[in-house]
Design an enzyme around this catalytic site. Structure first.
Site, short mmCIF file in Angstrom:
data_model
loop_
_atom_site.label_atom_id
_atom_site.label_comp_id
_atom_site.label_asym_id
_atom_site.label_seq_id
_atom_site.Cartn_x
_atom_site.Cartn_y
_atom_site.Cartn_z
N ILE A 98 0.87 -1.17 0.00
CA ILE A 98 0.00 0.00 0.00
C ILE A 98 0.91 1.21 0.00
CG2 ILE A 98 -1.64 1.31 1.40
CD1 ILE A 98 -2.82 -1.39 2.25
N HIS A 115 -4.94 -4.88 -11.65
CA HIS A 115 -5.69 -5.45 -10.53
C HIS A 115 -6.62 -6.53 -11.06
CE1 HIS A 115 -7.58 -5.67 -6.63
NE2 HIS A 115 -8.74 -5.72 -7.27
N GLU A 149 -6.23 6.60 -4.08
CA GLU A 149 -7.25 5.63 -3.68
C GLU A 149 -6.85 4.22 -4.12
OE1 GLU A 149 -11.85 4.53 -4.57
OE2 GLU A 149 -11.10 6.42 -5.38
N GLN A 177 -5.16 -14.46 -15.68
CA GLN A 177 -3.75 -14.08 -15.92
C GLN A 177 -3.40 -14.08 -17.41
OE1 GLN A 177 -0.37 -15.41 -13.68
NE2 GLN A 177 -0.65 -13.46 -12.61
N GLN A 179 -5.20 -13.09 -19.71
CA GLN A 179 -5.63 -11.77 -20.20
C GLN A 179 -4.74 -10.65 -19.65
OE1 GLN A 179 -7.78 -11.59 -22.68
NE2 GLN A 179 -7.74 -13.83 -22.49
#
Ligand code: GRF
Length: 222
Positions: A98, A115, A149, A177, A179
């Site tokens: 993060i 993501h 964000e 994966q 893709q």
């Protein structure tokens, strides 16, 4: 700055296997991707992605987050390292950290992430299992610009795959994966060729705003 006259300098951040990094390396090798992979930086020592980079003769660095007392001090050291390579683009490829808002602001408009979900659905972890548990018929992956964000920056390209009967998180992750390895090099190519930019918080492709889910790719590949 137009990148069309010179190759974009790209730093890739990883934490693990680096299969997305490999897709970028393969794109460079096949001359489809007009970029220079100038460094690969991992926050975990000994990961496979570092071996992939070394094999491709890309300089590697390890910055172990466990050796830093605070998130801020780690992010600072990471920024210094990244900036020493003078990159045009930072690519997060399975980088499991993060980031502080200072970090994301510093690279605003020049840092991408991938993501494994059809964002805005399933931000965060365990996306494949959560999609199965929710009875989704489709799942997928999104490349987006990174903002403060988490998993929330403007989408660039999204690939959707079917969720099949009998899928578990592993089989579904494999389908997704495949893709990932298509859409991440595509987004990086758009950026490198000067076609993709983030303007006023929106992803713009060839001067036109993309939809909030980004450019859509559908795959029925089992
Ligand atoms: C990918 O599934 C990506 O979507 C997620 O982390 C994983 C990284 O895989 N952010 P790899 O290290 O590129 O193989």
């Amino acid at each position: 700055m137009s990148l069309s006259s010179k190759k974009a300098r790209v730093v890739v951040l990883i934490s693990g296997s680096g299969s997305n990094l490999q897709a970028l390396i393969d794109g460079v090798t096949s001359k489809e991707l007009p970029i220079d992979l100038v460094a690969v930086i991992s926050n975990r020592p000994g990961v496979l992605g570092l071996e992939r980079a070394a094999k491709a003769n890309i300089p590697t660095e390890v910055l172990d987050h466990k050796t830093f007392a605070h998130r801020e001090s780690f992010d600072h050291a990471l920024m210094e390292k990244i900036d020493s390579y003078n990159p045009d683009l930072i690519v997060l490829a399975g980088f499991m950290r993060i980031l502080t808002s200072e970090f994301t602001q510093h690279y605003q408009g020049r840092m991408l992430n991938i993501h494994p979900s059809l964002l805005p659905k399933y931000q965060g972890l365990h996306t494949h299992q959560r999609a199965i548990d929710a009875g989704e018929t489709h799942h997928g992956v999104t490349v987006h610009f990174v903002t403060a964000e988490l998993d929330g920056g403007p989408a660039i390209v999204q690939a959707s795959v079917p969720v099949l009967d009998g899928d578990d998180a592993t089989t579904l992750a494999k389908r997704v994966q495949r893709q990932e390895h298509v859409i991440y090099p595509l987004a990086v190519k758009w950026f490198a060729e000067g076609d993709l930019r983030m303007i006023d918080g929106k992803s713009m492709l060839k001067g036109e705003p993309l939809s909030s889910s980004g450019f859509q790719i559908w795959s029925d590949e089992p």
